[in-house]
Design an enzyme around this catalytic site. Structure first.
Site, PDB file in Angstrom:
ATOM      1  N   ASP A 125       0.843  -1.251   0.209  1.00 40.61           N
ATOM      2  CA  ASP A 125      -0.023  -0.057  -0.184  1.00 40.61           C
ATOM      3  C   ASP A 125       0.848   1.435  -0.149  1.00 40.61           C
ATOM      4  O   ASP A 125       0.362   2.454  -0.193  1.00 40.61           O
ATOM      5  CB  ASP A 125      -0.957  -0.109   1.241  1.00 40.61           C
ATOM      6  CG  ASP A 125      -0.290  -0.017   2.585  1.00 40.61           C
ATOM      7  OD1 ASP A 125       0.819   0.168   2.665  1.00 40.61           O
ATOM      8  OD2 ASP A 125      -0.752  -0.313   3.630  1.00 40.61           O
ATOM      9  N   GLY A 126       2.180   1.211  -0.205  1.00 45.67           N
ATOM     10  CA  GLY A 126       3.035   2.262   0.234  1.00 45.67           C
ATOM     11  C   GLY A 126       2.905   2.956   1.500  1.00 45.67           C
ATOM     12  O   GLY A 126       3.430   4.168   1.221  1.00 45.67           O
ATOM     13  N   ARG A 183      22.182   2.411  -3.732  1.00 47.83           N
ATOM     14  CA  ARG A 183      22.457   1.376  -3.007  1.00 47.83           C
ATOM     15  C   ARG A 183      23.037   0.296  -4.050  1.00 47.83           C
ATOM     16  O   ARG A 183      23.101   0.251  -5.223  1.00 47.83           O
ATOM     17  CB  ARG A 183      21.068   0.650  -2.724  1.00 47.83           C
ATOM     18  CG  ARG A 183      19.998   1.560  -2.097  1.00 47.83           C
ATOM     19  CD  ARG A 183      18.555   1.103  -2.565  1.00 47.83           C
ATOM     20  NE  ARG A 183      17.700   1.896  -1.940  1.00 47.83           N
ATOM     21  CZ  ARG A 183      16.715   1.922  -0.975  1.00 47.83           C
ATOM     22  NH1 ARG A 183      17.191   1.072  -0.155  1.00 47.83           N
ATOM     23  NH2 ARG A 183      15.844   3.055  -0.605  1.00 47.83           N
ATOM     24  N   ASP A 252      19.885  -4.510  -1.468  1.00 51.74           N
ATOM     25  CA  ASP A 252      18.985  -3.182  -1.640  1.00 51.74           C
ATOM     26  C   ASP A 252      18.967  -2.118  -0.273  1.00 51.74           C
ATOM     27  O   ASP A 252      18.540  -1.291  -0.379  1.00 51.74           O
ATOM     28  CB  ASP A 252      17.765  -3.571  -2.159  1.00 51.74           C
ATOM     29  CG  ASP A 252      16.915  -4.419  -1.286  1.00 51.74           C
ATOM     30  OD1 ASP A 252      17.223  -5.493  -0.925  1.00 51.74           O
ATOM     31  OD2 ASP A 252      15.972  -3.840  -0.529  1.00 51.74           O
ATOM     32  N   ASN A 253      19.442  -2.879   0.747  1.00 49.68           N
ATOM     33  CA  ASN A 253      19.632  -2.068   1.897  1.00 49.68           C
ATOM     34  C   ASN A 253      21.053  -1.672   2.285  1.00 49.68           C
ATOM     35  O   ASN A 253      21.339  -1.354   3.397  1.00 49.68           O
ATOM     36  CB  ASN A 253      19.303  -2.873   3.258  1.00 49.68           C
ATOM     37  CG  ASN A 253      17.530  -2.984   3.029  1.00 49.68           C
ATOM     38  OD1 ASN A 253      16.831  -2.340   2.404  1.00 49.68           O
ATOM     39  ND2 ASN A 253      17.004  -4.009   3.816  1.00 49.68           N
ATOM     40  N   ASP A 262      18.001   1.891   5.884  1.00 54.98           N
ATOM     41  CA  ASP A 262      16.827   1.216   6.019  1.00 54.98           C
ATOM     42  C   ASP A 262      16.665   0.465   7.486  1.00 54.98           C
ATOM     43  O   ASP A 262      16.998  -0.814   7.437  1.00 54.98           O
ATOM     44  CB  ASP A 262      16.652   0.283   4.770  1.00 54.98           C
ATOM     45  CG  ASP A 262      16.185   1.034   3.562  1.00 54.98           C
ATOM     46  OD1 ASP A 262      15.690   2.361   3.942  1.00 54.98           O
ATOM     47  OD2 ASP A 262      16.130   0.325   2.390  1.00 54.98           O
TER      48      ASP A 262
END
Length: 485
Positions: A125-126, A183, A252-253, A262
């Site tokens: 849902d963002g 990243r 990706d972190n 993150d």
């Protein structure tokens, strides 16, 4: 917006080709209001002292109103999650609003987390919820106070918009500042999609923006990678010395600048437990505390693979070989500072190993142990002995330690003063964060503010906040945190 007109804003990332991002406007939430505004940090970027009293600024920074000074976008990247490559990643709930220029001329991304759906939200849902937003705000600022490389938090808002997770929760927004949001996964995306022209263009811009010292070397791309290896090693050494577990070290972190990024299911160790796992979704212990150095190297190897189109493999391998010696050297420096044993002697290695083995067998609180050790100039030995179950063995260890300290150049008061600069009194224990969240969910943000203030100077005594340095209750130990936010 006159107030924003006084803020220096740029948009370097929008100069990259359109395949790097998608423009997306934030989806407004109902009735956003400030939980906390980081005034000292805000002043570095020209915000006035009463910025958080401006209703118009609140609307703009929350995404409720449009500001032409911002160009909100969602970045596209990929990454290895728990060791498995996932091509379908990107900013799924956060938007890069623009880049702020500080009073020193440094450029920082301004990122709105919880801003709504983007093309990369997948089925999400963002949104972000209050509990995870509190945790990220507090921990990023706590890490800054500890001197650990990190992203920062400019402010946090709560809203009346309900967000559905395991239960209905309050939607929240975080304003995150980072020197870059690029990243490892950015490079991986363009490598695995065989967009090597974009991959090289990204490397060129990373060098231009973040590693200008590499531009005039014989091999600029290799020099860039060597910098990333060194910065990552330094960050992990900081984590290990302070007892911090990130919990979800996916590629990706991982920031290219070696900054903690993150914040999700993180945790500071309470009892010394090398295999400490803070993420309840990490069933195999991939991201356990003692695995962080090897996982960081694994992630750097994944990044190296993405750079093979323009860096020779043998050179990449040689650069990777520098990771472990760099980390060990930095970690040794930090740990010697924590023990107050700066001079080097052949028997030190065995002493350190025995000390950690004893701490582990006794389940001694990591932070409290080192802080007590650094206060032996003002407290008696009971402050150390009382931390152990086996008091006889603890007394023997302490005698050996004090005997070793006699070989140091500094006398006890001076040595302890230096040690207190390496051993924090206050850390963001998970149980404290949970107590702040529980209060906040009832509309009381006082503990959020208190913790934010105390954790700015974690090495100071701050006797009025001694209760925040107490050992955690049994329920508060080894809390496993969800990735869900």
């Amino acid at each position: 917006m006159p107030l924003l007109d006084r803020i220096a804003i740029t948009h370097r990332y929008t100069t990259l080709p359109s395949g790097f991002y998608r423009y997306v406007l934030p989806t407004p939430l109902d009735n956003p209001r400030w939980v906390i505004w980081n005034q000292p940090l805000a002043e570095r970027f020209g915000f006035p002292g009463n910025a958080n009293q401006s209703s118009e600024l609140l609307k703009i920074l929350s995404g409720t109103s449009f500001a032409e000074q911002f160009k909100p976008l969602a970045m596209k990247y990929a990454g290895h999650q728990f060791g498995i490559y996932n091509p379908d990643l990107g900013d799924g709930r956060g938007l890069l609003l623009g880049e702020l220029i500080s009073d020193s001329g440094s450029v920082f991304d301004l990122h709105l987390k919880g801003a709504g759906q983007t093309p990369y939200s997948r089925s999400g849902d963002g949104r972000a919820v209050l509990r995870s937003t509190i945790r990220e705000y507090l921990c990023s600022e706590a890490m800054a106070g500890l001197g650990i490389p990190t992203t920062r938090a400019l402010g946090m808002m709560v809203t009346d918009t309900p967000v559905y997770r395991e239960k209905v929760e309050s939607g929240a927004l975080l304003l995150r500042l980072a020197e870059t949001h690029i990243r490892f996964g950015h490079f991986e995306h363009f490598f695995y999609t065989e967009q090597h022209d974009h991959l090289q263009h990204l490397a060129d811009k990373v060098i231009e923006w973040h590693f200008p010292q590499c531009q005039h070397t014989k091999q600029p791309y290799l020099a860039m990678f060597e910098c990333i290896v060194a910065l990552t090693a330094d960050m992990i050494a900081h984590w290990q010395a302070k007892g911090f577990a990130h919990g979800v070290m996916n590629t990706d972190n991982m920031s290219i600048l070696g900054q903690t990024f993150d914040y999700g299911p993180f945790g500071f160790m309470d009892d010394y437990e090398p295999g400490y796992i803070c993420n309840h979704s990490d069933y195999q212990g991939r991201y356990a505390f003692n695995n962080q150095p090897s996982i960081a190297l694994w992630n750097l190897t994944a990044l190296a693979q993405a750079l093979t189109p323009f860096i020779v493999r043998a050179d990449l391998e040689r650069a990777l070989e520098q990771f472990t010696p760099r980390l060990q050297s930095q970690y040794s420096t930090y740990m010697r500072a924590k023990f107050g044993l700066v001079e080097k002697y052949p028997e030190d290695g065995a002493f350190f190993n025995d000390s950690f083995a004893f701490m582990e067998s006794e389940g001694v609180d990591y932070t409290r142990f080192f802080r007590a050790l650094s206060c032996l100039d003002s407290h008696d030995s009971a402050s150390i002995i009382d931390l152990f179950v086996d008091r006889t063995k603890a007394e023997k260890w302490l005698s050996e330690y004090l005997l070793r300290c006699e070989k140091e150049a500094l006398k006890t008061p001076e040595r302890c003063e230096q040690m207190r600069k390496a051993n924090p009194k206050y850390i963001l224990r998970n149980y404290l964060a949970q107590q702040a969240i529980d209060k906040a969910e009832q509309g009381d943000f006082s503990l959020v503010h208190t913790l934010a203030d105390v954790l700015k100077t974690p090495y100071d005594e701050q006797p009025e906040y001694n209760h925040l340095a107490k050992l955690p209750p049994e329920w508060g130990k080894r809390m496993a945190i969800s990735c869900s936010s």
